[in-house]
Write an enzyme that holds these catalytic residues in place. Structure first.
Site, short mmCIF file in Angstrom:
data_model
loop_
_atom_site.label_atom_id
_atom_site.label_comp_id
_atom_site.label_asym_id
_atom_site.label_seq_id
_atom_site.Cartn_x
_atom_site.Cartn_y
_atom_site.Cartn_z
N HIS A 178 0.85 -1.19 0.00
CA HIS A 178 0.00 0.00 0.00
C HIS A 178 0.88 1.23 0.00
CE1 HIS A 178 -3.12 2.84 1.12
NE2 HIS A 178 -3.97 1.93 0.71
N ASP B 202 -7.98 -5.42 0.21
CA ASP B 202 -8.47 -6.29 -0.85
C ASP B 202 -8.08 -7.76 -0.67
OD1 ASP B 202 -9.72 -4.25 -2.42
OD2 ASP B 202 -7.73 -3.54 -2.95
N1 CMC Z 1 4.08 -7.61 -4.73
C1 CMC Z 1 5.43 -7.58 -4.91
N2 CMC Z 1 6.18 -6.48 -4.76
C2 CMC Z 1 5.55 -5.34 -4.44
C3 CMC Z 1 4.16 -5.30 -4.23
C4 CMC Z 1 3.41 -6.48 -4.39
N3 CMC Z 1 2.10 -6.48 -4.22
N4 CMC Z 1 3.79 -4.03 -3.92
C5 CMC Z 1 4.92 -3.31 -3.93
N5 CMC Z 1 5.99 -4.10 -4.23
C6 CMC Z 1 7.40 -3.71 -4.29
C7 CMC Z 1 7.73 -2.94 -5.55
O1 CMC Z 1 8.15 -3.79 -6.58
C8 CMC Z 1 8.81 -2.00 -5.07
O2 CMC Z 1 9.99 -2.75 -4.97
P1 CMC Z 1 11.43 -2.05 -5.31
O3 CMC Z 1 11.60 -0.99 -4.27
O4 CMC Z 1 12.43 -3.15 -5.22
O5 CMC Z 1 11.30 -1.49 -6.71
C9 CMC Z 1 8.39 -1.66 -3.65
O6 CMC Z 1 7.61 -2.79 -3.20
C10 CMC Z 1 7.56 -0.37 -3.53
O7 CMC Z 1 6.46 -0.49 -4.43
P2 CMC Z 1 5.82 0.72 -5.23
O8 CMC Z 1 5.17 0.19 -6.45
O9 CMC Z 1 6.84 1.80 -5.40
O10 CMC Z 1 4.75 1.22 -4.19
P3 CMC Z 1 3.49 2.12 -4.48
O11 CMC Z 1 3.19 2.83 -3.22
O12 CMC Z 1 3.71 2.96 -5.69
O13 CMC Z 1 2.34 1.06 -4.84
C11 CMC Z 1 0.53 -0.44 -4.63
C12 CMC Z 1 1.36 0.66 -3.96
C13 CMC Z 1 -0.69 -0.72 -3.80
C14 CMC Z 1 0.09 0.03 -6.03
C15 CMC Z 1 1.42 -1.70 -4.76
O14 CMC Z 1 1.79 -2.15 -3.48
C16 CMC Z 1 0.70 -2.83 -5.53
O15 CMC Z 1 0.76 -2.85 -6.76
N6 CMC Z 1 0.02 -3.78 -4.80
C17 CMC Z 1 -0.75 -4.82 -5.45
C18 CMC Z 1 -2.10 -4.27 -5.88
C19 CMC Z 1 -3.03 -4.05 -4.71
O16 CMC Z 1 -3.18 -4.89 -3.84
N7 CMC Z 1 -3.70 -2.90 -4.72
C20 CMC Z 1 -4.68 -2.53 -3.70
C21 CMC Z 1 -4.21 -1.41 -2.84
S1 CMC Z 1 -5.19 -1.16 -1.37
C22 CMC Z 1 -6.80 -0.80 -1.90
C23 CMC Z 1 -6.95 0.29 -2.85
O17 CMC Z 1 -6.16 1.23 -2.95
O18 CMC Z 1 -7.93 0.26 -3.56
#
Ligand code: CMC
Length: 432
Positions: A308, A366
């Site tokens: 998140h 989720d």
């Molecule tokens: N699985 C594997 N690695 C992950 C995941 C994941 N679900 N989420 C983040 N990472 C890694 C990412 O690869 C990055 O690694 P590195 O620093 O080595 O490049 C690090 O963690 C930081 O990730 P980010 O993409 O920079 O983080 P963000 O804040 O931009 O993204 C997120 C947040 C929710 C989009 C992401 O965690 C994600 O894609 N999660 C899976 C989708 C999900 O469950 N979404 C629902 C969110 S909660 C409800 C809502 O908002 O509706």
């Protein structure tokens, strides 16, 4: 909010600026960069708005490090246990819990706006039966801006409130009809003797052929899911609603845009994606394979329902839902639900894994919601539609708050331009 201090910035080339710093009630201090350009000729650069407070808001507070979520100061766990969705909706909209009379009036007013204009059904009928419910919802909610165009002045607080009630009241009908249309069953009209979640379940599963009784345990569980999804401060869809609303557009158009924004798998679409992922994993012994993929930089696969932007701790909504999943499945006689077993094992292994620990990736809202919804007989494609239904309360509250904010301006970010400099037009015959 008070202005308690300021920050002095100085940089190369004699750049100097003094910027005010604000303290909110809770949370990090905020540097006010509005005068930065005037003082330095520079913009801030913040793709994804990771460090930007886009507005002031008194609705929802998240402490992502501690895993705390408050609606108007009340803990989400407490609301999930002691309140119900419409009472929580009142709290989110008006700032205080309703007293007895206010509560009854609010329930009455929402209930008596649940019907859709009869003409709306023809919009549904224009779609293919296999259309995703979110596509239908975007279209139908957007179309409401046509049904309520002439009599809606967004500058009028009374008009805004009518739009708010209409939107919250009609969303369950729209979502349930999207489902009914997809399976070729007749639309079921709302019933004013049923509660909000009850009514939605009735419109989803009843047919005109026989009486359908809503299981109160399921209605309660769904009501709790609605509470947990009702608002979440300035997330992508809420920011979308505010951005559209900031132009003075119809709130129905703004909510349609919010639904579109919610649909993506990085946001609300994750609940559908989690269940599809658990299906794909299939058995507990395949978890390591999927974890390895999630950790592989060259593989776009991510563990859905994990991570998140704000929570760097367990999402408190996921904690409530994990507990709820056990209760609902036990009530439904599904003590051994294979998906729940895979999800729990996946969570356990991921939380012990260095990759997830280092990046502070925990289950989010989720991760468990889809398992409960599926056990209740709700089809996967409806999961994000249910999220949208519940989040409508937050979207409308945030839109109303924005409309009242004296500092509100049209949302209009700037950019770091990296395209070509100015150049003369090249005639066709001279182009390479
Ligand atoms: N699985 C594997 N690695 C992950 C995941 C994941 N679900 N989420 C983040 N990472 C890694 C990412 O690869 C990055 O690694 P590195 O620093 O080595 O490049 C690090 O963690 C930081 O990730 P980010 O993409 O920079 O983080 P963000 O804040 O931009 O993204 C997120 C947040 C929710 C989009 C992401 O965690 C994600 O894609 N999660 C899976 C989708 C999900 O469950 N979404 C629902 C969110 S909660 C409800 C809502 O908002 O509706």
């Amino acid at each position: 909010m008070s202005e308690t201090n300021s920050v002095r910035l100085s940089g190369p080339g004699g750049i100097e600026a003094e910027l005010p710093v604000h303290d909110g009630t809770l949370g990090p201090r905020v540097m006010d960069v509005r005068r930065l350009y005037a003082q330095t000729g520079m913009f801030t650069y913040d793709p994804g708005f990771t460090s930007t407070a886009s507005c002031r808001s008194g609705i929802t507070y998240i402490d992502g490090d501690a895993g705390i979520l408050l609606y108007r100061g009340y803990r989400i766990e407490e609301l999930a246990e002691k309140s119900d969705f419409l009472e929580t909706a009142y709290l989110i909209l008006f700032g205080e819990l309703p007293n007895g009379a206010q509560r009854l009036k609010f329930i009455h007013d929402i209930t008596y706006h649940t019907m859709l204009h009869e003409q709306v059904q023809f919009l549904f009928r224009g779609f293919r039966r296999d259309a995703h419910p979110m596509a239908l919802m975007i279209a139908v909610v957007g179309a409401l801006s046509a049904f309520y165009h002439e009599d809606l002045d967004v500058e009028d607080p009374h008009h805004r409130m009518i739009a708010t009630y209409r939107m919250i009241a009609k969303m369950p009908t729209i979502a349930a009809w999207a489902y009914k249309y997809s399976i070729g069953q007749p639309f079921v009209y709302p019933r004013n003797d049923l509660g909000y979640a009850e009514n939605f379940i009735h419109m989803m599963f009843a047919t005109p052929c026989e009486e359908y009784r809503v299981d109160p345990v399921l209605a309660k569980a769904l009501d709790r899911i609605f509470i947990l999804h009702a608002d979440h401060e300035q997330n992508a869809s809420t920011s979308t609603v505010r951005l559209v609303g900031s132009t003075g557009a119809s709130p129905y158009a703004a909510i349609a845009a919010g639904i579109a924004s919610l649909w993506g798998p990085a946001h609300g679409g994750a609940n559908e994606a989690v269940v599809l992922m658990l299906d794909e994993i299939g058995t507990v012994d395949r978890i390591p394979e999927f974890l390895a993929r999630a950790k592989d930089r060259n593989d776009p696969f991510r563990l859905m329902g994990f991570g998140h932007r704000v929570y760097k701790n367990y999402d408190p909504r996921a904690a409530v839902l994990k507990q709820s999943a056990d209760q609902v499945l036990a009530t439904l006689g599904q003590k051994h639900n294979p998906k729940l077993e895979i999800a729990k094992e996946l969570e356990k292994i991921a939380l012990e894994d260095e990759y997830f620990q280092e990046r502070k990736l925990f289950p989010n809202v989720d991760f468990y919601s889809g398992i409960i919804l599926e056990a209740m007989g709700i089809p996967t494609k409806m999961f994000t539609a249910i999220f949208a239904l519940a989040r409508t309360v937050g979207w409308m509250a945030q839109w109303n708050e924005m409309m009242l904010d004296p500092e509100q301006k049209i949302g209009r970010p700037r950019q770091l331009y990296v395209g070509p400099g100015e150049r003369p037009f090249v005639p066709l015959e001279e182009r390479p």
